[in-house]
Design a protein around this motif. Structure first.
Motif, mmCIF file in Angstrom:
data_model
loop_
_atom_site.group_PDB
_atom_site.id
_atom_site.type_symbol
_atom_site.label_atom_id
_atom_site.label_comp_id
_atom_site.label_asym_id
_atom_site.label_seq_id
_atom_site.Cartn_x
_atom_site.Cartn_y
_atom_site.Cartn_z
ATOM 1 N N VAL A 147 1.556 13.965 6.128
ATOM 2 C CA VAL A 147 2.460 12.975 5.834
ATOM 3 C C VAL A 147 3.443 12.739 6.999
ATOM 4 O O VAL A 147 3.966 11.812 6.964
ATOM 5 C CB VAL A 147 2.090 12.341 4.761
ATOM 6 N N ASP A 148 4.226 14.136 6.045
ATOM 7 C CA ASP A 148 5.537 14.112 6.358
ATOM 8 C C ASP A 148 5.874 13.769 8.210
ATOM 9 O O ASP A 148 6.637 13.349 8.978
ATOM 10 C CB ASP A 148 5.980 15.136 6.597
ATOM 11 N N LEU A 149 5.033 14.436 8.957
ATOM 12 C CA LEU A 149 5.444 13.947 10.145
ATOM 13 C C LEU A 149 4.664 12.277 10.537
ATOM 14 O O LEU A 149 5.737 11.644 11.754
ATOM 15 C CB LEU A 149 3.608 14.988 11.184
ATOM 16 N N MET A 150 3.722 11.865 9.726
ATOM 17 C CA MET A 150 3.058 10.483 10.124
ATOM 18 C C MET A 150 3.937 10.016 10.017
ATOM 19 O O MET A 150 4.304 8.007 10.404
ATOM 20 C CB MET A 150 1.707 10.539 9.590
ATOM 21 N N LEU A 151 4.713 10.121 8.712
ATOM 22 C CA LEU A 151 5.784 8.908 8.984
ATOM 23 C C LEU A 151 6.750 8.930 9.505
ATOM 24 O O LEU A 151 7.978 7.236 9.013
ATOM 25 C CB LEU A 151 6.291 8.713 6.896
ATOM 26 N N ARG A 152 7.378 9.178 10.120
ATOM 27 C CA ARG A 152 8.715 9.036 10.955
ATOM 28 C C ARG A 152 8.287 7.884 11.990
ATOM 29 O O ARG A 152 9.103 6.941 12.530
ATOM 30 C CB ARG A 152 8.575 10.563 12.181
ATOM 31 N N VAL A 153 6.618 7.815 12.119
ATOM 32 C CA VAL A 153 5.754 6.477 12.867
ATOM 33 C C VAL A 153 5.614 5.210 12.697
ATOM 34 O O VAL A 153 5.648 4.202 12.301
ATOM 35 C CB VAL A 153 4.856 6.973 14.495
ATOM 36 N N PHE A 154 4.898 6.007 10.954
ATOM 37 C CA PHE A 154 4.240 5.272 10.506
ATOM 38 C C PHE A 154 5.439 4.679 9.082
ATOM 39 O O PHE A 154 4.698 5.408 8.330
ATOM 40 C CB PHE A 154 2.544 5.365 9.655
ATOM 41 N N PRO A 155 6.757 4.290 8.781
ATOM 42 C CA PRO A 155 6.887 4.520 8.104
ATOM 43 C C PRO A 155 6.743 3.310 6.441
ATOM 44 O O PRO A 155 6.849 2.558 5.063
ATOM 45 C CB PRO A 155 8.391 3.892 8.558
ATOM 46 N N VAL A 156 5.209 4.629 5.591
ATOM 47 C CA VAL A 156 4.976 3.414 4.976
ATOM 48 C C VAL A 156 5.302 3.804 3.458
ATOM 49 O O VAL A 156 6.168 5.173 3.609
ATOM 50 C CB VAL A 156 3.518 3.694 4.921
ATOM 51 N N ARG A 157 4.996 3.449 2.426
ATOM 52 C CA ARG A 157 5.869 3.788 1.267
ATOM 53 C C ARG A 157 4.441 5.057 0.846
ATOM 54 O O ARG A 157 3.553 5.167 0.910
ATOM 55 C CB ARG A 157 5.720 2.775 -0.011
ATOM 56 N N LEU A 170 16.296 8.286 -0.041
ATOM 57 C CA LEU A 170 17.006 8.776 0.222
ATOM 58 C C LEU A 170 15.071 8.496 1.250
ATOM 59 O O LEU A 170 16.097 8.601 2.636
ATOM 60 C CB LEU A 170 16.077 10.325 -0.349
ATOM 61 N N LEU A 171 14.531 8.556 0.993
ATOM 62 C CA LEU A 171 14.021 8.458 2.626
ATOM 63 C C LEU A 171 14.059 7.121 3.560
ATOM 64 O O LEU A 171 13.334 6.658 3.995
ATOM 65 C CB LEU A 171 11.890 8.459 2.072
ATOM 66 N N GLY A 172 13.754 6.088 2.550
ATOM 67 C CA GLY A 172 14.412 4.714 3.383
ATOM 68 C C GLY A 172 15.483 4.219 4.565
ATOM 69 O O GLY A 172 15.675 4.052 4.734
ATOM 70 N N TYR A 173 16.770 5.231 3.483
ATOM 71 C CA TYR A 173 18.052 6.385 4.358
ATOM 72 C C TYR A 173 17.664 7.171 5.208
ATOM 73 O O TYR A 173 18.351 7.003 6.702
ATOM 74 C CB TYR A 173 18.770 6.449 3.743
ATOM 75 N N ILE A 174 16.563 7.714 5.069
ATOM 76 C CA ILE A 174 16.545 8.288 6.667
ATOM 77 C C ILE A 174 15.236 8.042 7.505
ATOM 78 O O ILE A 174 14.698 8.701 8.345
ATOM 79 C CB ILE A 174 16.192 10.356 6.559
ATOM 80 N N GLY A 175 14.635 7.361 6.881
ATOM 81 C CA GLY A 175 13.828 6.542 8.181
ATOM 82 C C GLY A 175 12.642 6.741 8.262
ATOM 83 O O GLY A 175 11.852 6.353 8.674
ATOM 84 N N LYS A 176 11.992 7.090 6.782
ATOM 85 C CA LYS A 176 10.645 8.370 6.639
ATOM 86 C C LYS A 176 9.913 6.871 5.490
ATOM 87 O O LYS A 176 9.187 6.553 4.955
ATOM 88 C CB LYS A 176 10.490 8.542 6.320
ATOM 89 N N CYS A 177 10.498 5.250 5.806
ATOM 90 C CA CYS A 177 10.087 4.387 4.432
ATOM 91 C C CYS A 177 10.628 3.706 5.576
ATOM 92 O O CYS A 177 11.536 2.868 5.358
ATOM 93 C CB CYS A 177 10.810 5.045 3.065
ATOM 94 N N SER A 178 10.085 1.899 5.243
ATOM 95 C CA SER A 178 10.271 0.584 5.843
ATOM 96 C C SER A 178 10.958 0.757 5.155
ATOM 97 O O SER A 178 11.626 -0.638 5.063
ATOM 98 C CB SER A 178 9.036 -0.273 6.388
ATOM 99 N N PRO A 231 1.047 -1.088 0.086
ATOM 100 C CA PRO A 231 0.255 -0.229 -0.002
ATOM 101 C C PRO A 231 0.696 0.891 -0.206
ATOM 102 O O PRO A 231 2.179 1.074 0.917
ATOM 103 C CB PRO A 231 -0.806 -0.088 1.077
ATOM 104 N N ARG A 232 0.234 2.153 -0.603
ATOM 105 C CA ARG A 232 1.038 3.415 -0.625
ATOM 106 C C ARG A 232 0.364 4.751 0.140
ATOM 107 O O ARG A 232 -0.995 4.839 -0.598
ATOM 108 C CB ARG A 232 1.469 3.509 -2.436
ATOM 109 N N VAL A 233 0.989 5.777 0.519
ATOM 110 C CA VAL A 233 0.313 7.136 0.680
ATOM 111 C C VAL A 233 0.796 7.924 -0.445
ATOM 112 O O VAL A 233 1.493 8.024 -0.525
ATOM 113 C CB VAL A 233 1.044 7.496 2.266
ATOM 114 N N GLN A 234 -0.774 8.653 -0.465
ATOM 115 C CA GLN A 234 -0.491 9.972 -1.553
ATOM 116 C C GLN A 234 -1.580 10.023 -1.716
ATOM 117 O O GLN A 234 -2.604 10.542 -1.354
ATOM 118 C CB GLN A 234 -0.473 8.780 -3.124
#
Length: 689
Positions: A144-154, A172-180, A115-118
């Motif tokens: 979404v930017d605030l939520m991805l820190r806790v819920f690193p969804v694609r 890049l989001l995968g490296y900074i922890g905002k994507c699982s 699933p993707r958030v968009q």
């Protein structure tokens, strides 16, 4: 223009059962769709005397050339079929709420393996979870930017996801922890879907339990001296709370509801919707529509409900829908909403508490949206130019009317007859040029004579100004250059620095500029009176037209048939604005004038008696009637009133004839004290023009 009797169904042809009907024009196009509990009773209303129909309904039935209907089993089926036909045929005489698909939603594509958030706009897709709508896309991205820190969804597109999987390196989001980073296998599809579902649960309002769980995990990490993990959890909690703060709590009981408010005038209506989920405002939307059919507030609400939920299912339809007025009848609409949700939906008007307060807020938003829409439409240069060109073309003018003056007559059952003159230049109001008139040529109610008098007096002043400036030296036959009294300037209206010429005493010339177009509030009789007044003064270079209230026909002098401008015409919209402004200005002056007359007293004419002693006299005796019956010695007992003043008051009251007893129009009782109470004033307003 068709005669409705030419296509009226024969008696007994129309069934007495629920159904949906369509009116078609001579080309076979559907121009109106409606539903009815009883087709026979509803359609009979359209084929009565045209004079008894609402002007918009009259226009519709005279435009139509045929009518047809479809019988259904229940009113709910009629509601569903009506919505489908309106979407299919787009009838010109039905209220249509446009701009519905322009609002962005926060969407989670649960129909995909990962699933993707968009941000999504447009029609909703099956298997996608939606939150919103939001006013702006950037508001979604901040959340979404605030939520991805806790819920690193694609959040990446399909192309980026596929390329990262091919090269074995996340974005890049995968490296900074905002994507699982499910693209490179850091989490399985099941684990990623669980993250997406937790994200949806949090957005749906189930926030308290999740934050408490994070707080327990943070405390456990601190007790185990894993301070770095505890710090990350602390930051996660802060990010979630900041995301929650973006939606203020408005209802304490975790309510899921939609609140719908309507602001309307005779021509347009604005609708505002607040989407409350979990007690928080999760989204807002709104639109403005033309009122092309005769529709009540309840009817506008019904149209809004069809637009909002016509293609929704399940949780997209909330448990509770709060509205300012209920559709008539309300049961089929409530049943239709319940069917779309799959469970009971409460459709009601909030009566008290937080929900009523929030509804008032939504109503203020609707009022502001309608005012902003009118301001934007009026201030747009291109729109104003098009409106003036349409007016010039429709009326056969040689050039566009850069200055338009509109006149309206106002009175209350023939008393306090006044008139207003408002000015629009380049399509914009010019309040410094507004004028007010008192009708003094006769007494009683005669709008045609009043219009003739006002137009004559206005243009006499114009001719006098031309004579002063040397532009005109000959007076029309039978006219003199004597001053015309009874004209009042627009006191209280804001003036503008316009650089206009001024008289020798420094005051601006009030009637020095002629309009290219005179608009009168009324039909053929008022137009004829205005044209006759101009002809009597020898003025033949000013065009005249009339616009009757609640009608869309423009009347011209010596024309048997009116000019019909298209309903979407900017020229018609400008003429209606001019007419409505003249009516507002006239009725405001008339109310003020009547209010001053009702408040007047014989004591006002007593020399040397100011407000303080006048109030002291009335307070001491209780009423003017008792004061009139008092002796000079009794009047002297009032503090501050000497014998000479008392004798003057007694003489003034003895010489003033007692007024007729006032009558309470609500109860019919006679009021002993002089003067009408405020309640009588309110009752009178229903009969003023």
């Amino acid at each position: 223009m068709a005669d409705p009797s030419s296509y009226r169904p024969k008696p007994g042809q129309i069934p007495d059962s629920p159904g949906v009907y369509k009116f078609r024009d001579e080309h076979g196009r559907v121009i109106y769709v409606g539903k009815a509990k009883s087709l026979r009773q509803r359609l009979a209303n359209y084929f009565q005397d045209l004079a008894g129909l609402h002007p918009r309904t009259r226009t519709m039935v005279t435009t139509a050339a045929s009518v047809e209907w479809t019988v259904v089993t229940t009113e709910v089926e009629a509601l569903q079929l009506e919505y489908s036909w309106i979407k299919e045929f787009d009838p010109r005489f039905n209220v249509k709420y446009r701009d519905d698909k322009s609002y962005p939603y926060l969407a989670v594509t649960l129909n995909e393996e990962f699933p993707r958030v968009q941000v999504m706009r447009g029609a909703k897709k099956k298997g996608v979870r939606y939150f919103g709508p939001y006013a702006h896309a950037w508001a979604i991205r901040e959340t979404v930017d605030l939520m991805l820190r806790v819920f690193p969804v694609r959040t990446c597109s399909a192309g980026v996801f596929k390329r990262s999987a091919q090269i074995g390196r996340p974005c890049l989001l995968g490296y900074i922890g905002k994507c699982s980073a499910p693209c490179v296998g850091r989490v399985s599809a099941e684990e990623h879907r669980e993250l997406a579902e937790e994200f949806c649960d949090f957005m749906a309002g189930r926030t308290g339990a999740y934050i408490r769980r994070l707080e327990r995990r943070m405390q456990e990490a601190a007790e185990e001296m894993e301070y770095e993990r505890a710090a990350r959890l602390r930051d996660d909690i802060g990010a979630l709370k900041r995301a929650m703060e973006k939606s203020a709590v408005v209802l304490a009981d975790a309510t899921d509801a939609d609140l719908i408010a309507v602001a309307e005038d005779e021509l347009e209506a604005a609708v505002q919707i607040f989407h409350v989920r979990g007690g928080r405002v999760r989204g807002q939307r709104g639109w403005v529509t033309d009122k092309v059919e005769a529709v009540t507030t309840g009817g506008l609400v019904e149209h809004a409900l069809q637009q909002l939920y016509g293609e929704e299912r399940g949780d997209a339809v909330p448990k509770e829908v709060l509205v300012p007025a209920l559709p008539e009848p309300v049961e089929p609409v409530a049943q239709w909403l319940s069917q779309r949700r799959g469970s009971q939906v409460s459709l009601r008007i909030p009566q008290r508490g937080d929900k009523k307060d929030l509804m008032a807020t939504v109503g203020r938003n609707a009022q502001q949206a309608l005012a902003l829409h009118k301001t934007k439409r009026a201030s747009d240069l291109t729109t104003r130019s098009r409106a003036l060109e349409e007016i010039a073309e429709a009326l056969g003018l040689d050039s566009v009317p850069l200055r338009i003056e509109c006149f309206d007559i106002s009175h209350l059952q023939g008393e306090d007859v006044v008139a207003s003159m408002v000015v629009f230049e380049d399509g914009l109001v010019r309040k410094s040029e507004y004028r007010r008139f008192q009708i003094k040529g006769f007494e009683g109610q005669d709008d045609v004579r009043s219009m003739h008098e006002v137009i004559g007096r206005r243009f006499k002043r114009y001719l006098q100004e031309k004579q002063k400036s040397g532009e005109w030296t000959e007076e029309p036959d039978g006219e003199t250059a004597a001053p015309v009294d009874g004209v009042v300037t627009a006191a209280g209206e804001p003036d503008r620095a316009d650089g206009r010429p001024v008289d020798d005493d420094g005051r601006p010339k009030r009637f020095a500029y002629p309009p290219q177009l005179v608009v009168v509030d009324g039909g053929a009789p008022q137009v004829a009176a205005a044209r006759r007044a101009l002809d009597e003064l020898g003025i033949d270079d000013v065009a005249v037209c009339g616009l009757a209230k609640r009608l869309e026909e423009v009347w011209l002098p010596e024309e048997d048939d009116p000019v019909v401008l298209p309903r979407s015409s900017e020229g018609l919209y400008l003429l209606q604005r001019v007419r409505d402004e003249a009516h507002r200005f006239a009725i405001t002056y008339q109310r003020n004038k009547r209010s001053k007359r009702l408040k007047s007293s014989p004591l006002d004419a007593v020399p040397g008696l100011g407000d303080t002693r006048r109030q002291a006299l009335l307070k001491h005796f209780g009423s003017l009637k008792k004061l009139r019956a008092a002796t000079v010695d009794e009047i002297c007992e009032v503090p501050g009133v000497g014998r000479k003043t008392a004798e003057t008051v007694a003489a003034a009251l003895a010489g003033a004839a007692p007024s007729a007893p006032a009558v309470n129009t609500a109860t019919g009782e006679i009021i002993e004290d002089d003067g009408a109470p405020p309640a009588a004033l309110s009752a009178e307003r229903g009969q003023e023009r």
